[in-house]
Write a protein that holds these residues in place. Sequence first.
Motif, PDB file in Angstrom:
ATOM      1  N   ARG A   9       0.834  -1.199   0.000  1.00 11.62           N
ATOM      2  CA  ARG A   9       0.000   0.000   0.000  1.00 11.62           C
ATOM      3  C   ARG A   9       0.867   1.246   0.000  1.00 11.62           C
ATOM      4  O   ARG A   9       1.974   1.250   0.518  1.00 11.62           O
ATOM      5  CB  ARG A   9      -0.932   0.016   1.217  1.00 11.62           C
ATOM      6  CG  ARG A   9      -1.894  -1.171   1.285  1.00 11.62           C
ATOM      7  CD  ARG A   9      -2.749  -1.125   2.533  1.00 11.62           C
ATOM      8  NE  ARG A   9      -3.575  -2.318   2.653  1.00 11.62           N
ATOM      9  CZ  ARG A   9      -4.785  -2.437   2.133  1.00 11.62           C
ATOM     10  NH1 ARG A   9      -5.309  -1.422   1.461  1.00 11.62           N
ATOM     11  NH2 ARG A   9      -5.483  -3.546   2.288  1.00 11.62           N
ATOM     12  N   GLN A  28      -2.404   5.436  -4.039  1.00 10.89           N
ATOM     13  CA  GLN A  28      -3.685   4.751  -4.194  1.00 10.89           C
ATOM     14  C   GLN A  28      -4.798   5.747  -4.522  1.00 10.89           C
ATOM     15  O   GLN A  28      -5.631   5.507  -5.394  1.00 10.89           O
ATOM     16  CB  GLN A  28      -4.036   4.001  -2.904  1.00 10.89           C
ATOM     17  CG  GLN A  28      -3.164   2.792  -2.638  1.00 10.89           C
ATOM     18  CD  GLN A  28      -3.364   2.231  -1.246  1.00 10.89           C
ATOM     19  OE1 GLN A  28      -2.480   1.607  -0.685  1.00 10.89           O
ATOM     20  NE2 GLN A  28      -4.522   2.470  -0.656  1.00 10.89           N
ATOM     21  N   ARG A  65      -7.399   0.358  -4.496  1.00 10.69           N
ATOM     22  CA  ARG A  65      -7.322   0.033  -3.068  1.00 10.69           C
ATOM     23  C   ARG A  65      -5.903  -0.298  -2.636  1.00 10.69           C
ATOM     24  O   ARG A  65      -5.597  -0.293  -1.442  1.00 10.69           O
ATOM     25  CB  ARG A  65      -8.230  -1.142  -2.747  1.00 10.69           C
ATOM     26  CG  ARG A  65      -9.721  -0.829  -2.825  1.00 10.69           C
ATOM     27  CD  ARG A  65     -10.544  -2.076  -2.600  1.00 10.69           C
ATOM     28  NE  ARG A  65     -10.130  -2.767  -1.390  1.00 10.69           N
ATOM     29  CZ  ARG A  65     -10.090  -4.085  -1.260  1.00 10.69           C
ATOM     30  NH1 ARG A  65     -10.418  -4.861  -2.282  1.00 10.69           N
ATOM     31  NH2 ARG A  65      -9.714  -4.645  -0.125  1.00 10.69           N
ATOM     32  N   GLY A  66      -5.054  -0.624  -3.581  1.00 11.35           N
ATOM     33  CA  GLY A  66      -3.687  -0.970  -3.234  1.00 11.35           C
ATOM     34  C   GLY A  66      -2.958  -1.526  -4.444  1.00 11.35           C
ATOM     35  O   GLY A  66      -3.423  -1.403  -5.587  1.00 11.35           O
ATOM     36  N   TRP A  85      -6.822  -2.876  -8.088  1.00 14.82           N
ATOM     37  CA  TRP A  85      -5.400  -2.885  -7.759  1.00 14.82           C
ATOM     38  C   TRP A  85      -4.586  -2.772  -9.033  1.00 14.82           C
ATOM     39  O   TRP A  85      -5.086  -2.987 -10.137  1.00 14.82           O
ATOM     40  CB  TRP A  85      -5.012  -4.171  -7.011  1.00 14.82           C
ATOM     41  CG  TRP A  85      -5.252  -5.429  -7.780  1.00 14.82           C
ATOM     42  CD1 TRP A  85      -6.403  -6.150  -7.846  1.00 14.82           C
ATOM     43  CD2 TRP A  85      -4.311  -6.126  -8.635  1.00 14.82           C
ATOM     44  NE1 TRP A  85      -6.257  -7.243  -8.674  1.00 14.82           N
ATOM     45  CE2 TRP A  85      -4.987  -7.261  -9.175  1.00 14.82           C
ATOM     46  CE3 TRP A  85      -2.987  -5.899  -8.988  1.00 14.82           C
ATOM     47  CZ2 TRP A  85      -4.364  -8.151 -10.033  1.00 14.82           C
ATOM     48  CZ3 TRP A  85      -2.367  -6.789  -9.859  1.00 14.82           C
ATOM     49  CH2 TRP A  85      -3.049  -7.900 -10.361  1.00 14.82           C
TER      50      TRP A  85
END
Length: 614
Positions: free
Chosen positions: A58, A63, A69-70, A406
Amino acid sequence: MANDLGDLRRSGAVATFGPGAVVDFRAQDASVSAVAAGLEEWDSNFPPAGMLHPQAIREERLQKKLGVRGFRLPPVRDPTSDQDKSRSLVAVRFPEWLQCPRCDRIGPEKLWSDEPGKAGRWCPQCTQRAPGQAKSYVVPVRFITACERGHLDEFPWHVWVQHADGCTNRNGHLKLSAEEAGLAGIVLSCPKCKRSRSLDGIFSSGRDGKAGSPLPPCRGRRPWLAGGDEQCGRQSRAMQRGASNLYFPVIESALSIPPWSDRLQEALGVQWDPIVNCVPEDRPLFIRMLARGDLAPVLKELDLSAEQLANEIEVRLAKNDSIDISDLRVEEYRQFVSGVKAEGLDREFEIRPQIVPAEISPWVSRVVKAVRLREVRALRGFTRVQPPGDPESPSVASLSLQKLDWLPAIEVRGEGIFLTLNDDALRKWEAQESVQDRAQKVDKKWQKEWVERHGPDAPPPKPISPRMLLVHTLAHALMRQLTLDCGYSSTALRERLYVSDTPNVMAGLLIYTAATDDDGTLGGLQRQGDPARIGRTVVAAIQSQAWCSSDPLCIEDLMAPDDGTSLAACHACALAPETACEEYNRFLDRAMLVGRPDNRSLGFFSALLQGPLS
């Protein structure tokens, strides 16, 4: 793919050899060319999918900017695990057209002999004639087609040869023989109708059709995405399979800075999302419940109670709302110039402001040693033919069929030196008419190139100002000098530019090493930021730019690239490895550093030089 082709370095899987890139492998004794498959294959071959994977990382600011989200690290197969033995990243054979180096025949993969479970293909005729019937492996053809929207396709061999009417060999073998030097000496022929045609003009015909017949329109093929072909119709271009402009990764990166550089999120790992998504009023109770199980060692590592952890998360979430995604570098710049040291949970960012040596103080206002840095580099897409100018451009090709929550990324840790230029001296220098005129030459070329690629309705993402040319060229000069002073290879150092006229005024640069190779980061670079050393380094870097072995051609802009996005810069003085340069070796002009023989004042550091400029 059922065949084991070879290994890739983890950093290469999100850069040079990311999804959509053509990669050459050596499988047994055969050469195999393949295109790296999309991100869906990461999820299906290395479960659990998405951010549930243990190799997820992360970086809050990045982000938010990229809307994910990551990030996920490229998956690594454990050779000792029976389960992992069958797992691998997927690559799809491309191009499918192959050539026998002995008989010069070319044809699609299905026309050659193979062995089950092996990726190599061979020519049955040449193999039968070889001593001991040693396999005569075929190799991938040199030429393919691509378009500026990232599509990739086979070269239209049967269209190019222009078969005679009634020819029955419209799907079979052709012959591609090199009879003379150059493209004009490479002749494509059909063994059935005896038609032949050289490859002269294949590169120009994809642009304007002046040389021979234009290539067929792009079919929108995306072989790295299963079932991902789309409508296109743009003009396709012939390219060499190994051309450097066949794949430009679009990388977004961010340094981990306080408060997002602490180890809180790293320690929580996959438990971060459930805790964050919990109702704030119930969060302490939820953490106490988790503390009875897997969360207990995490709380012990962080030396926090359940209530303290809940408070830390609340503070973090409140700060997330203040992240400015328009330019992540503004916050980084403020951290460097503020000189505030990391405290508490932080272990990814440590800086030490230094006294500016007197010999460079008229030009440099701040020197900061970056003792510890963490950078996250995320791959958001790629372009072909032209390097990316705007990450939001529709020319940036997708890494997956559907937008995922992602993106692939790597995290690297290193060290560096941060410098800012003296604001008063910089503004006085920028006000010179000759400086403005020189920068405008580059800016006009840049705008013209941008309009040709994207149309008049899409303005360039940034202007090329005197400040940009100065800071960028200075970064290259310092990287060259630091490789001599520190012993690092030229590819181990990278630049990070902080340049803006408005609204956030910045004029700084970070030279850092954040590499995953064996150069390592043992403190040799940041130690050059000591006052006793950095002065000598800057002076030596500027003096080395006063003369180039290609002068007077270089300083008179005669060695500049054809696109006009650089002026006095060549491989002997200012160009750097493209892995080290953020701008693909564009926007460079050493005259902005040292001036020209007919105008010394053009150089920001001209007063630092001794003797005539030659």
